[in-house]
Design a protein around this motif. Structure first.
Motif: not given
Length: 371
Positions: A99-102, A113-115, A227-236, A238-247
């Motif tokens: 997950d991504d979080l603040m 704050v988590v998704n 709005l988030r997509l135009e600014c290049g921000l990920c949605l957990y 969809h764009d991030l998951d357990t098979t994808t590394t931060p790199v």
């Protein structure tokens, strides 16, 4: 089928004529009578109000809270200054993203704050893995409002001028409309804005007080996504998951220098071997990239990507029409040979191959207030 959960603002959304949809187990507003495109543009030009109360709010207490949390994320938690927050990812042993979080330092405690979709598993992950003198408090009795856009500060300052002194990624307790809140200055739209954690019983009165200003309109999940997509921000999920590394996800900036191979607290997080190796060797099989369409047809999540010779090379993970950009925007994953800006690829949409061009993100400039 499980009954959908609701936020403390649910009846207000219905009163405002919102179209409701299931999202992460909640009944959430996807749009209001204004419509997705106008909501999107209103947020870019004025101020939009978002109900994000479905997200998880968590406090970590105890002398070992920062040290314990740092063992689960590749960011610097120990040296996070009081009154600041930082973007982070939970990683697994394979280097994938859970997950991504603040993470925020509020002095007496850490505030997370988590998704919404990952909330239950994140809470369990913390309870199972935090070591030492640390306790997990889940805040069930709070709502979360996001006020975003170029007029956001002007509106919020009417309630308390203290917010004018805050800059991007600041967080602090602030009294808003006579209510003790926790306010951060960041946002998921690319615009300047604030998140306001408010006791649930005061959420509706606070939302109505904000909406009383002409600059403010309710914004639903539809425009939140564009709005988030135009600014290049990920949605957990969809764009991030357990098979994808931060790199691979081009989130290398979210791996703090002190946690990298030459840092003073190198590694010590799940998946460190793979992640640090990918940073060192730059050897990844795919990377997250931005794409713009050359026709008006939006390219949606799941669309396959092809090269000029009709070889399948990747997939779109998020896609829509960008109202500010004025063209289809998407993000997805491609092999390193195809990630240079200007590279042309083809997205399959209803049997047709539509040309798309790799473009550097964000697609529209981020306008966070840095002082």
């Amino acid at each position: 089928m499980a009954e959908l959960l609701t936020t403390p603002l649910h009846s207000l959304h219905l009163d405002m004529g919102a179209k409701m949809v299931p999202f992460a187990g909640y009944d959430m507003p996807v749009q209001y009578p204004l419509g997705v495109r106008k909501e999107h543009l209103h947020c870019r030009e004025h101020a939009g109000l978002f109900d994000v109360s479905h997200m998880g709010q968590i406090r970590l207490h105890g002398a070992d809270a920062a040290k314990a949390l740092e063992a689960l994320v590749p960011v610097d938690v120990l040296d996070l200054p009081q009154g600041k927050q930082r973007y982070a990812v939970f990683t697994n042993e394979q280097g994938g993203i859970l997950d991504d979080l603040m993470i925020a330092n509020l002095g007496d405690y850490l505030f997370l704050v988590v998704n919404a979709a990952c909330k239950a598993q994140d809470i369990q992950h913390l309870r199972d893995n935090l070591k030492g003198n640390v306790s997990v408090e889940v805040l069930e009795d709070r709502a979360l409002l996001a006020l975003q856009g170029p007029k956001a500060a002007q509106v919020l300052a009417i309630f308390n001028s203290k917010v004018n002194d805050m800059v991007f990624m600041d967080i602090q307790p602030v009294e808003i409309n006579g209510i003790e809140c926790v306010v951060s200055r960041s946002g998921y739209t690319g615009e300047d804005g604030f998140e306001v954690s408010v006791p649930a019983e005061h959420a509706e009165s606070l939302a109505k007080a904000m909406l009383a200003h002409d600059e403010v309109e309710w914004i639903g999940l539809g425009a939140r996504d564009s709005l988030r997509l135009e600014c290049g921000l990920c949605l957990y999920g969809h764009d991030l998951d357990t098979t994808t590394t931060p790199v691979e996800a081009t989130l290398i900036w979210a791996i703090s220098k002190v946690r990298r191979a030459d840092g003073e607290r190198a590694g010590g997080f799940p998946g460190e071997g793979k992640i640090l190796d990918q940073i060192a060797t730059k050897a990844v099989s795919r990377k997250r990239i931005g794409l713009v369409g050359q026709s008006k047809a939006p390219v949606r999540e799941g669309s396959k990507l092809f090269d000029a010779d009709d070889n399948e090379i990747g997939v779109v993970t998020s896609g829509t029409f960008g109202p500010t950009k004025g063209m289809p925007v998407a993000m997805g994953y491609l092999p390193p040979a195809f990630i240079a800006p200007g590279t042309e690829v083809y997205a399959e949409v209803r049997g047709k191959k539509l040309p798309m061009t790799v473009e550097k993100m964000p697609f529209v400039p981020q306008r966070y207030y840095r002082g």
